[in-house]
Design a protein around this motif. Structure first.
Motif, PDB file in Angstrom:
ATOM      1  N   GLN A 186       6.222  -0.637  -5.048  1.00 45.15           N
ATOM      2  CA  GLN A 186       7.842  -0.511  -4.907  1.00 45.15           C
ATOM      3  C   GLN A 186       8.439  -1.231  -4.496  1.00 45.15           C
ATOM      4  O   GLN A 186       7.934  -1.716  -3.014  1.00 45.15           O
ATOM      5  CB  GLN A 186       7.751   1.198  -5.186  1.00 45.15           C
ATOM      6  CG  GLN A 186       6.963   1.777  -5.548  1.00 45.15           C
ATOM      7  CD  GLN A 186       7.521   3.199  -5.140  1.00 45.15           C
ATOM      8  OE1 GLN A 186       7.634   3.587  -4.200  1.00 45.15           O
ATOM      9  NE2 GLN A 186       7.480   4.782  -5.902  1.00 45.15           N
ATOM     10  N   ARG A 236       1.202  -1.017   0.125  1.00 46.94           N
ATOM     11  CA  ARG A 236      -0.597  -0.158  -0.028  1.00 46.94           C
ATOM     12  C   ARG A 236       0.797   1.271  -0.130  1.00 46.94           C
ATOM     13  O   ARG A 236       1.837   0.683   0.478  1.00 46.94           O
ATOM     14  CB  ARG A 236      -0.652  -0.140   1.138  1.00 46.94           C
ATOM     15  CG  ARG A 236      -0.145  -0.575   2.360  1.00 46.94           C
ATOM     16  CD  ARG A 236      -1.360  -0.045   3.834  1.00 46.94           C
ATOM     17  NE  ARG A 236      -1.627  -1.439   3.839  1.00 46.94           N
ATOM     18  CZ  ARG A 236      -2.513  -1.442   4.757  1.00 46.94           C
ATOM     19  NH1 ARG A 236      -3.000  -0.915   6.168  1.00 46.94           N
ATOM     20  NH2 ARG A 236      -2.657  -2.891   5.094  1.00 46.94           N
ATOM     21  N   ASP A 237       0.718   2.441  -0.510  1.00 49.44           N
ATOM     22  CA  ASP A 237       1.706   3.671  -0.322  1.00 49.44           C
ATOM     23  C   ASP A 237       1.652   4.024   1.185  1.00 49.44           C
ATOM     24  O   ASP A 237       0.239   3.487   2.302  1.00 49.44           O
ATOM     25  CB  ASP A 237       0.347   4.928  -0.792  1.00 49.44           C
ATOM     26  CG  ASP A 237      -0.328   4.711  -2.504  1.00 49.44           C
ATOM     27  OD1 ASP A 237       0.409   3.604  -2.904  1.00 49.44           O
ATOM     28  OD2 ASP A 237      -1.186   5.298  -2.638  1.00 49.44           O
ATOM     29  N   ARG A 267       4.957   4.018  -2.817  1.00 49.05           N
ATOM     30  CA  ARG A 267       3.849   3.447  -3.519  1.00 49.05           C
ATOM     31  C   ARG A 267       3.094   2.285  -3.586  1.00 49.05           C
ATOM     32  O   ARG A 267       4.106   1.379  -3.498  1.00 49.05           O
ATOM     33  CB  ARG A 267       3.535   3.888  -5.072  1.00 49.05           C
ATOM     34  CG  ARG A 267       3.316   5.967  -5.942  1.00 49.05           C
ATOM     35  CD  ARG A 267       1.943   6.062  -4.381  1.00 49.05           C
ATOM     36  NE  ARG A 267       1.816   7.887  -4.988  1.00 49.05           N
ATOM     37  CZ  ARG A 267       1.682   8.693  -4.791  1.00 49.05           C
ATOM     38  NH1 ARG A 267       0.308   8.041  -3.183  1.00 49.05           N
ATOM     39  NH2 ARG A 267       1.288   9.807  -4.992  1.00 49.05           N
ATOM     40  N   ALA A 268       2.578   1.459  -3.460  1.00 50.87           N
ATOM     41  CA  ALA A 268       1.969   0.453  -3.535  1.00 50.87           C
ATOM     42  C   ALA A 268       2.722  -0.363  -4.409  1.00 50.87           C
ATOM     43  O   ALA A 268       2.840  -0.026  -5.989  1.00 50.87           O
ATOM     44  CB  ALA A 268       0.286  -0.406  -3.405  1.00 50.87           C
ATOM     45  N   GLY A 321       2.779   7.319   3.472  1.00 49.65           N
ATOM     46  CA  GLY A 321       3.301   8.926   3.961  1.00 49.65           C
ATOM     47  C   GLY A 321       4.227   9.037   5.078  1.00 49.65           C
ATOM     48  O   GLY A 321       4.662   8.068   5.735  1.00 49.65           O
TER      49      GLY A 321
END
Length: 266
Positions: free
Chosen positions: A220, A106-107, A217-218, A109
């Motif tokens: 990566q 998942r992303d 990002r998801a 942050g």
């Protein structure tokens, strides 16, 4: 300190590094006005090179230095390889590092630094990985450290091997690492970095990447620091990188380096 310095000619420095990649040649250094004088300027060169290579597919983020600093490099999607046969053409013989590779599900942050549970939940799987190093400079070790940082810390590719398990593997007390070249042991198992250190670097990276405008990002892949290496790889050798967490089945990534003059673009 801002990550970009508008007065520094990062695009000009990046153009020389991109040409060196494209033409498979090595630079002695960069001209004086194009040499970064701060980490912010080195990252600005990284970003300019990345604009010429394509979207981000992964990152390298080592463990904190003794002074607490962490350095990172974005790796373009074209150089994050799940097929070890698709190695990039290189101007110099590469070196290999055996590492844990984290694949994000998942992303992620900058708020991850305040939420350890979210940080772990973002890791979809832990893999065997090899980072190939091949500087665009003739002798990176003779240069000021900011030049290799501008050159993505000499990253040439990330090779992603088999999955070992979930983020829970980062809690394993000991992960054995080994590298074999043409069937013979090479390098030394460092026994580090520890899982807590990896998570500390990942939390920092989430904020760093967001500040550079390329948030995690998801999908990566993040390599987390050498457990073996760097070890030079002569042309044409077969390579086996193995990680074996205590109490868990291990995994091995195998590939063959192209013979001299036979390297293929990824």
């Amino acid at each position: 300190m801002p990550l970009d310095d508008a007065s520094f000619p990062a695009d000009e420095a990046a153009a020389l590094l991109l040409a060196a990649r494209r033409e498979n040649r090595l630079l002695p250094t960069l001209p004086g006005p194009l040499r970064p004088r701060s980490a912010a300027q080195a990252y600005a060169v990284q970003d300019a090179v990345l604009r010429g290579l394509g979207p981000v597919g992964g990152w390298k983020a080592g463990p904190p230095k003794p002074d607490g600093q962490i350095f990172a490099s974005a790796v373009p999607q074209a150089l994050v390889l799940r097929d070890p046969g698709a190695l990039p053409a290189l101007a110099a013989a590469p070196e290999a590092e055996v590492e844990l590779g984290l694949v994000l599900g998942r992303d992620l942050g900058p708020e991850a630094a305040r939420d350890p549970a979210a940080l772990r939940a973002a890791i979809a799987a832990v893999h065997v990985a090899v980072e190939l190093l091949a500087s665009r400079f003739a002798d990176r070790r003779a240069l000021d450290s900011l030049l290799p940082l501008a050159d993505a810390q000499s990253n040439a590719a990330i090779l992603l091997g088999p999955a070992l398990g979930s983020a829970g593997l980062l809690d394993v007390a000991r992960i054995e690492a080994a590298l074999r070249i043409d069937g013979r042991p090479a390098g030394q198992d460092r026994g580090a970095p520890a899982g807590a250190t990896i998570l500390e670097s990942l939390a920092w990276l989430a904020g760093h990447a967001a500040a550079r405008g390329v948030p995690l990002r998801a999908g990566q892949v993040i390599v987390t620091g050498a457990r073996v290496g760097p070890v030079p790889l002569p042309p044409g050798v077969s390579v086996e990188a193995t990680l074996r967490p205590g109490g868990h089945p291990g995994g091995t990534l195998s590939f063959r380096l192209p013979a001299a003059g036979q390297a293929r673009a990824g």
